[in-house]
Scaffold this active site. Structure first.
Site, mmCIF file in Angstrom:
data_model
loop_
_atom_site.group_PDB
_atom_site.id
_atom_site.type_symbol
_atom_site.label_atom_id
_atom_site.label_comp_id
_atom_site.label_asym_id
_atom_site.label_seq_id
_atom_site.Cartn_x
_atom_site.Cartn_y
_atom_site.Cartn_z
ATOM 1 N N THR A 177 21.460 29.246 -35.463
ATOM 2 C CA THR A 177 22.845 29.576 -35.088
ATOM 3 C C THR A 177 22.950 30.147 -33.677
ATOM 4 O O THR A 177 22.103 30.909 -33.245
ATOM 5 C CB THR A 177 23.378 30.637 -36.071
ATOM 6 O OG1 THR A 177 22.991 30.280 -37.380
ATOM 7 C CG2 THR A 177 24.876 30.752 -35.984
ATOM 8 N N GLY A 216 18.194 36.463 -38.420
ATOM 9 C CA GLY A 216 17.606 37.464 -39.317
ATOM 10 C C GLY A 216 16.159 37.706 -38.945
ATOM 11 O O GLY A 216 15.388 36.760 -38.810
ATOM 12 N N GLU A 470 24.172 29.176 -44.491
ATOM 13 C CA GLU A 470 23.463 27.991 -45.001
ATOM 14 C C GLU A 470 24.438 26.968 -45.555
ATOM 15 O O GLU A 470 24.276 26.451 -46.661
ATOM 16 C CB GLU A 470 22.414 28.405 -46.040
ATOM 17 C CG GLU A 470 21.299 29.178 -45.363
ATOM 18 C CD GLU A 470 20.034 29.238 -46.213
ATOM 19 O OE1 GLU A 470 19.598 30.347 -46.489
ATOM 20 O OE2 GLU A 470 19.515 28.170 -46.571
#
Lengths: 728, 728
Positions: A177, A216, A470
């Site tokens: 992303t 993350g 996702e």
């Protein structure tokens, strides 16, 4: 599982009172609520074995045993177990706790067989979704991406030789992303430009919107990332490919050209160190590019192979898990809310009643919660099937590639397509439903649902991102809906049957699309499972066919169908769940379970399919309008009532232990008020009755009068002095 | 309001690149998104004056001016203004910040006129709901309860002489809810027993479930509480009355017999120091009992007067405010989401497009957000009317009591009954809708909606308790529904018209209840406001009449109607909003606003009334099924498209300044990415790239091999040594 031995109930603590007016005697005429007793009595009415029901839900004795042994292991493990105090943590402490748990999980990973470890991770994700995602980013997204897009040698190097697969040496993150690019991966702007002279790629962030965002593990954990970047060779843009890019050296210091920052506070999953990454002319060897499908040689020749579609298979694991999580989290909160609804009393039905009525004896409360119990059962069975389907496909693909068999690979592609639809439709539909479920169960516990120590708030906040990441649910739903319409187009317009395994029922479209006889025509038809299944199947077919017509009317503009494509995807999900539920009941052999499962099945399809999609079933002439009204007005309350006496047994069947559920009002013994009050007192000892900021607050209350604080500047005396000359 | 002067847009920061392969040149072919530019262009299309629209929304130029001046005051005030850093706070820090803001508000309270102060408090509640509730507990619940239940002298003593009304000397809390008793106030177990000898009441908590629970302000702030307790005189229980009970002395130390504790972490409103209280034989003078309606003399004679129903009027203020808050919070999040939807781009419609498409140019995105804009307008107008209705009633009652006029008091009672229904129906319906609105707008911003700094998470968590407290939404909805059915019963069965002002339309029931001609029969009827209003009115009537029939079939068991009673209450709320919206449009004189308001009105009733209640409108034969389909499939997208070009102007009309909105992606200038990224970097400087727990995490990655950590105890050498003798 919590022990069956029950505590002594909620003994009302009478306070000593020596005066002539014995308050306690007066109040003695009012019996205090005894929630533990109420729950114990209802539990004793259970006429089936909850462990057997658990085995049914999990799909096998073996899986049930594994889950139960892991529940025990987690409950006992010093680091993995929950504690009510954790609900007090700020996000910095939560991240440290998560890091400690990752360490513990890494030790299990070294020792136990992968199947057990992955189930452990799956269960831990319900307790600690931040930990779940932090590990999944490395073992799941990072390594699955390398496995899916890299050669065997590349995977072996990073996962095994460099030990990322053991959470050792390396820690990978998933650099997909960007700040300006989410759902549209193909629109990523980061570049990977081949420098032929040096045989290196230059990874670069061209502008602010290309900054990798939300990554993350990037802020503090990751040593490497798989970076999604546009492959640029000799000035030509080949689109987005994947590259392993080191971020930190072995001392965990940032490498030159890498800028990384912490994204900070979030609605939930605060234990995850999401970060942003900017690459400034970062050079990596050419062989850090993942080259299973797309290959670039040292002369700059680019080979784009035909099978690239398989490279996205790495995304499917996440979706399958998230569908599965919906079941586990649903089970957790339905258990809490139903235990509370049995223990909690509110209003007396008649003034002469000794006790107030149980919440769950109100029809509205039944209607709010019992359909969610039925949904949870449907989710459990459906997502267990999806999980198996995913395992089979991974094995199959592995074998196909090893055998280098075109035929087998083609079969894998077909099966993968089916899984794209099934997992996309289940992930989006069920993560939404689970979010609603947490919200509704929380509200059903009234004010106590709002206390952190009862679990709802944190779980909701941690959960809802599942609807976005996702595959944003709307994007996934549109995509599934589009595929269904295209399939119907092929069948109806091109008269060519489709071969996607889980969509074969669409091939019956020519037979049903013009069906005019109402399928659910009488009240009795509602309990005829063949007719019910047929009605839902035909609803999917007619809905898809209707959208196909509209598509033609809109001259091929799919966007105008978006809203209905998402609806169609939801309906398809329910057909999957319905089929599975019926299949599984058919294969059940424990007769003690049968009637309960039959009632749950009915309540599931009435409240989740026929009611919310009533308008569609009516306009497609699949259900008689009078029957549809009957379902809402009469049949639903009847089913609620039929299931009502068994809710404690049916939630015990999820077998989630107290430590796992982690809710003071939702414990097995049902001793709601004492469990709650005693723990609150432990966490916040009443002797600390002044806040750290108390002195400032006290100063506010004890402040001097306004005039004094104004130095009496607005007094008459001041007025005289200030105006004396002027007014003279 | 943020200045109109726009910044230079989102200049893509090209990175210097000296190598032979100029990545930036290649990527130059792709234009970076320019959100600020996009928003500025759309803003320039506004063909009406947003300030005029604001005046329309607020109901008067005067109120609009007041709101704008308060926005400015709040934005500039050192303590009241927001800051993105606040989103990082743990709950202990948040409580301290709130206490500081209470101090600041107290200073304004001393200086400004009450109307301005209450509006300030109302606006601050949107920014800081924790502060809002902490002040409202003292100035609102505590003092309103004393005003509503105490004599004038009692009110004057506590509010004025003891200065609780100036947040000085005293700080009151509202001791109603108990651990085991929420919605059913009459079921409270705390006792207040008269000791005639000493002329005192003994306040006592008889058992654990009677512990006062959730009491806002109790943990650290409150010096006094109004305690809801059962009045016990000479062994007789007179039911729940109210008593002022001191909790802390002037040094803020707990008084003997008072046990207080902190309830700790919550899903939201973490800045409120909710606590529990147990009373153990706490003695208060008899004259601390609030005795406006119920009087107890020193001989133990109890007088229960007929007007007690007016004592609940103190609860209404909270409900009116919460309905009003729904508008302000709706405006805040609709503004953020629509600005983002214009600035954010995703996927290209055609590969040859220079830029990706704006999110808001997708029909699905329009359909998700634009109806919420329309709803917000409807909420703004409807709750402004409700607020005025409340003010009028309070004045009226005040005058009636002063004049001691039975006639006027009776009128007040009737008007209060109407307000009970209106506020109950609006509070429950709109707080639910606002919760959904925050959720949907958050999801519409994708991943960025999940970042704390964009405001959604905290606002949602702070918000949702509104659905539970001061009348649980389901309980309120059932109660409103029941009243409606009873009114219809009086009209139809007893042929006696009702006199509740806002329900007078029900008196038309005999005329409409058997209506058979479809009211909305053609597509054109949907735009005929008279027909639309009539259809909704008749829907309420027919729904209530249907429930009356069912009630008879169920032999008077109201519980079996609960679900539908809540639905009926929702429908009644929408009729209130619809009536108001139409009234207000009729009285509008600014022609530049007309077409926009007309479109918003239509979209409001189509998406909030006709679509969700479609099944009811069809079964009551109020709308033709084909027209109902047309509304969903065609009319809604058309209206979305008609409003689409003006969304920036229509959200600017809420006039909420950046500091108030407090969302990095939702600022006026629309410079989404730079605003977001720069602030994140300020709050979390990238130079802190190692976490405090980093060394433990590094040690995990750099751990020794398993064999070494196992001291090589499982090695072959160990095996040989350990088995040498045994196997010899």
């Amino acid at each position: 599982m919590a022990p069956m031995a029950l505590r002594d109930g909620n003994k009302s603590k009478k306070l000593v009172n020596n005066g002539p007016l014995l308050v306690s005697r007066i109040i003695d005429t009012e019996k205090a609520p005894q929630p533990a007793e109420a729950i114990a009595i209802e539990r004793s009415q259970t006429n089936f074995d909850p462990v057997k029901m658990h085995q049914f839900l999990e799909g096998s004795v073996e899986k049930s045993d594994l889950v139960l042994s892991l529940f025990k292991s987690i409950e006992r493990d010093t680091f993995l177990q929950t504690s009510p105090e954790h609900y007090d943590m700020g996000y910095k402490d939560e991240r440290a706790l998560v890091a400690q748990r990752i360490d513990r999980m890494a030790r299990y990973l070294e020792l136990e067989d992968p199947k057990k470890f992955w189930r452990r991770l799956n269960l831990m994700t319900v307790i600690d979704p931040s930990m779940g995602i932090r590990i999944s980013v490395n073992l799941g997204l990072f390594l699955h991406c390398i496995k899916g897009n890299g050669t065997d040698e590349q995977f072996n190097y990073w996962a095994k030789y460099r030990e990322a697969g053991s959470i050792k040496q390396l820690y990978g993150c998933f650099g997909m992303t960007e700040l300006g690019h989410g759902s549209n991966v193909a629109g990523c702007e980061t570049t990977a430009t081949l420098d032929i002279e040096k045989d290196e790629f230059i990874i670069d962030t061209p502008n602010i919107s290309a900054t990798k965002w939300w990554i993350g593990g990037a802020a503090h954990s990751a040593t490497h990332t798989v970076c999604y970047a546009r492959l640029i060779v000799k000035g030509k843009d080949y689109g987005v490919k994947t590259f392993v890019v080191p971020l930190r050296d072995s001392q965990h210091n940032l490498l030159p050209g890498i800028a990384i920052g912490d994204i900070g506070a979030k609605m939930g999953r605060q234990g995850v160190d999401n970060g942003w990454i900017q690459f400034t002319e970062v050079r990596i060897p050419r062989y850090f590019m993942l080259q299973k499908w797309c290959k670039v040689d040292k002369f700059g020749n680019v080979v784009l192979p035909p099978l690239e579609q398989l490279s996205y298979i790495s995304l499917l694991g996440g979706r399958v898990s998230m569908a599965n999580d919906s079941y586990r989290i649903g089970a957790r909160f339905v258990t809490i809310a139903l235990r509370y609804a049995v223990g909690r009393r509110q209003f007396k039905k008649n003034p002469s009643d000794e006790l107030e009525s149980k919440l769950l004896d109100y029809p509205l409360h039944q209607r709010r919660l019992i359909p969610l119990l039925a949904l949870t059962y449907a989710m459990g069975l459906g997502t267990d099937k999806l999980e198996k389907q995913h395992e089979v496909i991974l094995d199959e693909l592995e074998r196909a590639i090893r055998a280098d068999s075109k035929e087998l690979i083609n079969k894998s592609i077909i099966d993968t397509k089916a899984l794209f639809i099934d997992s996309g439709s289940l992930k989006s539909t069920l993560t939404w439903l689970a979010a609603d479920l947490i919200n509704e169960t929380r509200q059903s516990c009234g004010g106590h649902g709002y206390s952190s120590y009862n679990g709802f708030g944190k779980a909701y906040n941690d959960w809802v991102v599942q609807c976005t990441w996702e595959g944003d649910n709307n994007v996934l739903g549109m995509s599934v809906g589009k595929t269904l319409v295209k399939n119907i187009q092929q069948i109806l317009d091109k008269k060519k049957p489709i071969n996607t395994p889980s969509l074969l029922f669409l091939n019956e479209a020519p037979q049903w699309v013009h069906q005019k006889d109402i399928i659910i025509a009488t009240r009795r038809d509602v309990e005829n499972l063949d007719k019910v299944k047929l009605a839902v199947k035909v609803a999917v077919i007619k809905f898809a066919a209707l959208l196909l017509d509209q598509l033609k009317a809109y001259k091929g503009n799919w966007d105008l169908l978006s809203h209905d494509r998402v609806q169609l995807s939801k309906l398809r999900c329910h057909y999957y769940l319905l089929e599975t539920f019926i299949e599984r009941i058919d294969s059940n052999t424990d007769h003690a379970l049968t009637s309960h499962l039959a009632n749950l099945l009915k309540l599931y399809y009435v409240t989740q399919i026929f009611t919310p999609f009533a308008a569609d079933f009516i306009r497609f002439k699949l259900i008689d309008p009078e029957v549809a009204s009957y379902l809402t007005l009469e049949f639903t309350p009847q089913l609620d009532l039929a299931i009502r006496p068994y809710v404690i047994g049916l939630t015990d069947s999820f077998q989630q232990p107290d430590n796992f559920i982690n809710s003071l009002i939702g414990k097995y013994d049902g001793n709601i008020y004492e469990n709650y009050f005693e723990t609150i007192k432990q966490i916040h000892p009443p002797r600390h009755y002044k806040a750290p900021y108390s002195s400032a607050f006290e100063a506010l209350l004890n402040r001097a009068p306004l005039e004094e604080r104004d130095r009496f500047e607005k007094s008459e005396a001041a007025e005289q002095k200030l105006t004396a000359r002027i007014e003279k």
